[in-house]
Design a protein around this motif. Structure first.
Motif, PDB file in Angstrom:
ATOM      1  N   LYS A 107       0.673  -1.265  -0.145  1.00 23.20           N
ATOM      2  CA  LYS A 107       0.027  -0.022  -0.080  1.00 23.20           C
ATOM      3  C   LYS A 107       0.928   1.260   0.172  1.00 23.20           C
ATOM      4  O   LYS A 107       0.353   2.305  -0.283  1.00 23.20           O
ATOM      5  CB  LYS A 107      -0.785  -0.021   1.276  1.00 23.20           C
ATOM      6  CG  LYS A 107      -2.059  -1.007   1.175  1.00 23.20           C
ATOM      7  CD  LYS A 107      -2.944  -0.979   2.541  1.00 23.20           C
ATOM      8  CE  LYS A 107      -3.966  -2.021   2.361  1.00 23.20           C
ATOM      9  NZ  LYS A 107      -4.923  -2.116   3.442  1.00 23.20           N
ATOM     10  N   GLN A 108       2.219   1.224   0.497  1.00 25.84           N
ATOM     11  CA  GLN A 108       2.980   2.361   0.311  1.00 25.84           C
ATOM     12  C   GLN A 108       3.991   2.300  -0.660  1.00 25.84           C
ATOM     13  O   GLN A 108       4.737   3.160  -0.786  1.00 25.84           O
ATOM     14  CB  GLN A 108       4.059   2.183   1.711  1.00 25.84           C
ATOM     15  CG  GLN A 108       3.141   2.168   3.069  1.00 25.84           C
ATOM     16  CD  GLN A 108       4.293   1.950   4.186  1.00 25.84           C
ATOM     17  OE1 GLN A 108       5.423   2.430   4.281  1.00 25.84           O
ATOM     18  NE2 GLN A 108       3.644   1.247   5.283  1.00 25.84           N
ATOM     19  N   GLY A 109       3.575   1.555  -1.703  1.00 28.97           N
ATOM     20  CA  GLY A 109       4.351   1.433  -3.076  1.00 28.97           C
ATOM     21  C   GLY A 109       5.394   0.596  -3.343  1.00 28.97           C
ATOM     22  O   GLY A 109       6.204   0.626  -4.235  1.00 28.97           O
ATOM     23  N   LEU A 110       5.449  -0.604  -2.495  1.00 24.75           N
ATOM     24  CA  LEU A 110       6.452  -1.682  -2.739  1.00 24.75           C
ATOM     25  C   LEU A 110       6.314  -2.347  -3.927  1.00 24.75           C
ATOM     26  O   LEU A 110       5.211  -2.805  -4.562  1.00 24.75           O
ATOM     27  CB  LEU A 110       6.287  -2.638  -1.605  1.00 24.75           C
ATOM     28  CG  LEU A 110       7.314  -3.799  -1.437  1.00 24.75           C
ATOM     29  CD1 LEU A 110       7.773  -4.320  -0.089  1.00 24.75           C
ATOM     30  CD2 LEU A 110       6.807  -5.050  -2.266  1.00 24.75           C
ATOM     31  N   THR A 111       7.157  -2.385  -4.781  1.00 28.53           N
ATOM     32  CA  THR A 111       7.674  -3.104  -5.935  1.00 28.53           C
ATOM     33  C   THR A 111       8.853  -3.934  -5.945  1.00 28.53           C
ATOM     34  O   THR A 111       9.075  -4.709  -7.017  1.00 28.53           O
ATOM     35  CB  THR A 111       7.526  -1.975  -7.275  1.00 28.53           C
ATOM     36  OG1 THR A 111       8.767  -1.166  -7.175  1.00 28.53           O
ATOM     37  CG2 THR A 111       6.341  -1.513  -7.411  1.00 28.53           C
ATOM     38  N   GLU A 112       9.723  -3.702  -4.877  1.00 23.75           N
ATOM     39  CA  GLU A 112      11.075  -4.443  -4.860  1.00 23.75           C
ATOM     40  C   GLU A 112      10.997  -4.785  -3.210  1.00 23.75           C
ATOM     41  O   GLU A 112      10.593  -4.068  -2.407  1.00 23.75           O
ATOM     42  CB  GLU A 112      12.144  -3.646  -5.241  1.00 23.75           C
ATOM     43  CG  GLU A 112      12.135  -2.824  -6.586  1.00 23.75           C
ATOM     44  CD  GLU A 112      13.137  -1.918  -6.986  1.00 23.75           C
ATOM     45  OE1 GLU A 112      13.399  -1.272  -8.161  1.00 23.75           O
ATOM     46  OE2 GLU A 112      13.692  -1.364  -5.894  1.00 23.75           O
ATOM     47  N   LEU A 113      11.626  -5.773  -3.101  1.00 31.55           N
ATOM     48  CA  LEU A 113      11.810  -6.209  -1.674  1.00 31.55           C
ATOM     49  C   LEU A 113      13.257  -6.857  -1.252  1.00 31.55           C
ATOM     50  O   LEU A 113      14.031  -7.536  -1.954  1.00 31.55           O
ATOM     51  CB  LEU A 113      11.049  -7.393  -1.337  1.00 31.55           C
ATOM     52  CG  LEU A 113      10.708  -8.037  -0.080  1.00 31.55           C
ATOM     53  CD1 LEU A 113      10.453  -6.973   1.040  1.00 31.55           C
ATOM     54  CD2 LEU A 113       9.874  -9.331   0.136  1.00 31.55           C
ATOM     55  N   VAL A 114      13.655  -6.368  -0.096  1.00 29.98           N
ATOM     56  CA  VAL A 114      14.738  -6.877   0.608  1.00 29.98           C
ATOM     57  C   VAL A 114      14.484  -7.656   1.585  1.00 29.98           C
ATOM     58  O   VAL A 114      13.879  -7.071   2.822  1.00 29.98           O
ATOM     59  CB  VAL A 114      15.916  -5.813   1.087  1.00 29.98           C
ATOM     60  CG1 VAL A 114      17.033  -6.351   1.887  1.00 29.98           C
ATOM     61  CG2 VAL A 114      16.323  -4.833  -0.114  1.00 29.98           C
ATOM     62  N   LEU A 115      14.584  -9.051   1.642  1.00 24.06           N
ATOM     63  CA  LEU A 115      14.177 -10.075   2.567  1.00 24.06           C
ATOM     64  C   LEU A 115      15.514 -10.328   3.259  1.00 24.06           C
ATOM     65  O   LEU A 115      16.281 -10.930   2.946  1.00 24.06           O
ATOM     66  CB  LEU A 115      13.569 -11.155   2.163  1.00 24.06           C
ATOM     67  CG  LEU A 115      13.260 -12.156   3.153  1.00 24.06           C
ATOM     68  CD1 LEU A 115      11.884 -11.737   4.041  1.00 24.06           C
ATOM     69  CD2 LEU A 115      12.551 -13.396   2.131  1.00 24.06           C
ATOM     70  N   ASP A 116      15.429 -10.039   4.862  1.00 24.09           N
ATOM     71  CA  ASP A 116      16.717 -10.280   5.483  1.00 24.09           C
ATOM     72  C   ASP A 116      16.508 -11.293   6.452  1.00 24.09           C
ATOM     73  O   ASP A 116      15.928 -11.380   7.316  1.00 24.09           O
ATOM     74  CB  ASP A 116      16.849  -8.877   6.388  1.00 24.09           C
ATOM     75  CG  ASP A 116      18.363  -8.931   7.150  1.00 24.09           C
ATOM     76  OD1 ASP A 116      18.989 -10.030   7.046  1.00 24.09           O
ATOM     77  OD2 ASP A 116      18.762  -8.005   7.439  1.00 24.09           O
ATOM     78  N   LEU A 117      17.157 -12.373   6.002  1.00 27.21           N
ATOM     79  CA  LEU A 117      17.305 -13.803   6.863  1.00 27.21           C
ATOM     80  C   LEU A 117      18.618 -13.716   7.525  1.00 27.21           C
ATOM     81  O   LEU A 117      18.978 -15.018   8.106  1.00 27.21           O
ATOM     82  CB  LEU A 117      17.085 -14.804   5.912  1.00 27.21           C
ATOM     83  CG  LEU A 117      15.923 -14.955   5.039  1.00 27.21           C
ATOM     84  CD1 LEU A 117      15.805 -16.226   4.098  1.00 27.21           C
ATOM     85  CD2 LEU A 117      14.546 -14.842   5.989  1.00 27.21           C
ATOM     86  N   ARG A 118      19.290 -12.777   7.659  1.00 26.63           N
ATOM     87  CA  ARG A 118      20.644 -12.894   8.476  1.00 26.63           C
ATOM     88  C   ARG A 118      20.479 -13.179  10.055  1.00 26.63           C
ATOM     89  O   ARG A 118      19.680 -12.852  10.435  1.00 26.63           O
ATOM     90  CB  ARG A 118      21.521 -11.666   8.208  1.00 26.63           C
ATOM     91  CG  ARG A 118      22.216 -11.261   6.933  1.00 26.63           C
ATOM     92  CD  ARG A 118      22.717 -10.071   6.988  1.00 26.63           C
ATOM     93  NE  ARG A 118      21.688  -8.965   7.054  1.00 26.63           N
ATOM     94  CZ  ARG A 118      22.180  -7.704   7.007  1.00 26.63           C
ATOM     95  NH1 ARG A 118      23.497  -7.472   7.042  1.00 26.63           N
ATOM     96  NH2 ARG A 118      21.132  -6.806   7.217  1.00 26.63           N
ATOM     97  N   SER A 119      21.128 -14.362  10.380  1.00 29.22           N
ATOM     98  CA  SER A 119      21.190 -14.757  11.699  1.00 29.22           C
ATOM     99  C   SER A 119      19.706 -15.501  12.245  1.00 29.22           C
ATOM    100  O   SER A 119      19.423 -15.580  13.255  1.00 29.22           O
ATOM    101  CB  SER A 119      21.453 -13.587  13.005  1.00 29.22           C
ATOM    102  OG  SER A 119      22.551 -13.010  12.697  1.00 29.22           O
ATOM    103  N   ASN A 120      19.083 -15.744  11.122  1.00 30.61           N
ATOM    104  CA  ASN A 120      17.760 -16.476  11.228  1.00 30.61           C
ATOM    105  C   ASN A 120      18.024 -17.939  11.329  1.00 30.61           C
ATOM    106  O   ASN A 120      18.592 -18.623  10.038  1.00 30.61           O
ATOM    107  CB  ASN A 120      16.707 -16.227  10.148  1.00 30.61           C
ATOM    108  CG  ASN A 120      15.398 -16.861  10.511  1.00 30.61           C
ATOM    109  OD1 ASN A 120      15.312 -17.944  10.639  1.00 30.61           O
ATOM    110  ND2 ASN A 120      14.463 -16.138   9.860  1.00 30.61           N
ATOM    111  N   GLY A 121      18.219 -18.614  12.507  1.00 35.33           N
ATOM    112  CA  GLY A 121      18.615 -20.123  12.593  1.00 35.33           C
ATOM    113  C   GLY A 121      17.500 -21.085  12.285  1.00 35.33           C
ATOM    114  O   GLY A 121      17.695 -22.230  12.440  1.00 35.33           O
ATOM    115  N   GLY A 122      16.207 -20.463  11.809  1.00 37.06           N
ATOM    116  CA  GLY A 122      15.296 -21.437  11.092  1.00 37.06           C
ATOM    117  C   GLY A 122      14.036 -21.684  11.876  1.00 37.06           C
ATOM    118  O   GLY A 122      13.687 -20.325  12.964  1.00 37.06           O
TER     119      GLY A 122
END
Length: 529
Positions: A226-241
């Motif tokens: 709704k804020q205009g997103l057409t590109e995404l940075v998905l941050d999974l750093r330090s995500n152990g699952g």
């Protein structure tokens, strides 16, 4: 002789147990009630247990022997198969459930004092009148101030069943207050930050994959679109699952058709495929995924699927390398086995699992080795080729066997942090200083409506640095000759910590990411793609 025998008894018992498992048990899979189908015949394990109970020279705690034996047996398996005592099982379930029962505060132990650093809005503690800056002196009859108590001890004292009450003795403005707080369910979000980096690119950071992660992700995506997103940075750093199904559901939102996301297979687990089932919320927009050496398991499932299908560009450092799937099997005493039941494979058939044939210590020390041998700094130092190439639909070649190697490698900053600054981070001085600066200068942050406006208008080097230098001198640490580049990094961290007090984790990452080399690389790539 007796003492020596007592020392060796758990090991001997574990060996008997292992032999008993191979001889007397036939593992047939989990039953609906969480148990197993077993032979009615007495096993060697049961016989040994009964002999020890009836004949051993001294009284022994059979439950302790059993727990030790199970631990020894699990140590003979892979590094991720573990025995969970009841208390550890409860904590593991709480971490992934999206909630726990407590009072709704965050705290930091500075020196020997527990300081409240956050009070959940509309939570039990706010309703009871607790405030940021309150110091907890006693929990019920247990004094915790002025003593070296562990964070686990504090947590166990504060948490409890919903509806029960805990009395906290608080120091506030040099006054002692006793405040009763009634415990309740406390939410623990797994999505810790989501915001628009610019007018096109959104940023989402997932801390882990819990039972509420997919829902949190979808809510964030709807809001950002709704804020205009057409590109995404998905941050999974330090995500152990965490929960694999949550990662699969999120992958489904990025991949079209009925594409394969992952499949699992093991000696006692037939091959099972997990495919896309629904139209996704973001099947065509530009996508980058950030990973590092602590991104593991479900994080690798998600990033591996997106990389295999050429759907996302992976940015950062090589992931942990955990390609084993665990299930939890409850035991009758409230403990459980977290047992590896299968391996997972990316859509192209890559196994991400690192070798563990040299033992658990070598396996776990691999992460530290990456810092020592240059793999965390230079792409060429990484060895992920297991002898087999996998070709993506776009014609790129990938490898398995050692984690997900990013498409764009961004190494750690090679400029070293001085020992003076490191000491201030490790001994708590830095955290203590920023926390008290916030308490004494909250009005300075009132005019700012967002973390970005705060970062643009507040200069920590001018406002805080000299005070920080003076505070460090109390620990006999001289910061006079700190290089300007390091000074700027520390100032950015100060600013991020301040933002967290007002805007929580989202504010922290919005400020920190302004200087984060991996985030900046991902954003630059989106602009050029």
């Amino acid at each position: 002789m007796k003492k020596k025998f007592e020392v060796w008894l758990p090991l001997l018992f574990s060996l008997v147990m292992i032999v008993g498992m191979f001889i007397g048990y036939k593992l047939r899979g989990a039953q609906p009630n969480g148990g197993f189908a077993t032979s009615r015949r007495s096993t060697s394990l049961e016989e040994a247990l009964e002999i020890i109970r009836q004949k051993y020279v001294d009284s022994v705690r059979i439950d302790t022997l059993e727990a030790n034996a199970i631990r020894e047996m699990m140590n003979e398996l892979d590094p991720h198969s573990v025995y969970l005592p009841p208390v550890d099982l409860k904590e593991a379930n709480e971490e992934l459930s999206g909630k726990f029962e407590g009072i709704g505060v965050e705290y930091n132990q500075i020196r020997d004092t527990v300081n409240i650093t956050f009070v959940l809005k509309d939570g039990p503690s706010e309703k009871a009148g607790l405030k940021i800056g309150d110091q907890i002196i006693k929990v019920n009859d247990s004094t915790i101030a002025g003593r070296k108590v562990t964070s686990t001890t504090v947590r166990n004292l504060i948490r409890g069943e919903k509806g029960t009450s805990v009395n906290l003795q608080i120091r506030r403005d040099q006054q002692l207050l006793t405040i009763p707080v009634t415990r309740n369910n406390i939410p623990t979000p797994t999505l810790v930050a989501s915001y628009m980096i610019n007018n096109k690119a959104g940023y989402i950071k997932l801390d882990r994959f819990g039972s509420t992660t997919y829902r949190e992700f979808m809510e964030a995506m709807e809001r950002l679109k709704k804020q205009g997103l057409t590109e995404l940075v998905l941050d999974l750093r330090s995500n152990g699952g965490g929960y694999m199904d949550q990662a699969i559901d999120i992958a489904d939102e990025f991949l079209d058709g009925d594409k394969l996301v992952v499949y699992t297979e093991g000696t006692n687990s037939p091959k099972k495929e997990y495919r896309c089932k629904r139209p996704g919320i973001f099947e065509t927009g530009k996508l980058t995924v950030l990973v590092d050496e602590l991104s593991a398991s479900a994080s690798e499932i998600l990033s591996g699927a997106l990389q295999d299908w050429d759907r996302a560009t992976i940015v950062g450092r090589r992931t942990f390398g955990k390609g084993l799937v665990q299930e939890i099997f409850p035991l009758s005493d409230g403990s459980a086995l977290k047992l590896t039941v299968s391996r997972y494979y990316t859509p192209l058939g890559r196994s991400i699992q690192r070798p563990y044939n040299k033992g658990k210590k070598v396996y776990m020390d691999d992460i530290w080795e990456r810092y020592a041998n240059g793999q965390a700094y230079f792409a060429d130092s990484n060895k992920v080729n297991n002898g087999k190439q996998y070709k993506t639909p776009a014609g790129r070649f990938l490898y398995g066997g050692g984690g997900i190697m990013p498409d764009i490698f961004v190494g750690l900053d090679t400029s070293r942090t001085s020992k003076e600054i490191n000491k201030l981070f490790f001994n708590g001085t830095f955290t203590d200083f920023v926390f008290h600066y916030y308490l004494e200068n909250q009005q300075l942050m009132d005019p700012y409506s967002s973390p970005i406006s705060f970062s643009e208008g507040f200069d920590p080097e001018k406002a805080m640095w000299q005070q920080f230098v003076s505070r460090a001198q109390k620990d006999t640490i001289n910061l006079t000759y700190i290089p300007e580049a390091e000074k700027a990094r520390v100032a950015n961290r100060m600013e991020a910590y301040l933002a967290r007090f007002k805007w929580r984790d989202s504010g922290y990452y919005q400020v920190l990411n302004l200087r984060d080399s991996v985030v900046l690389k991902a954003v630059d790539f989106l602009k050029t793609k």
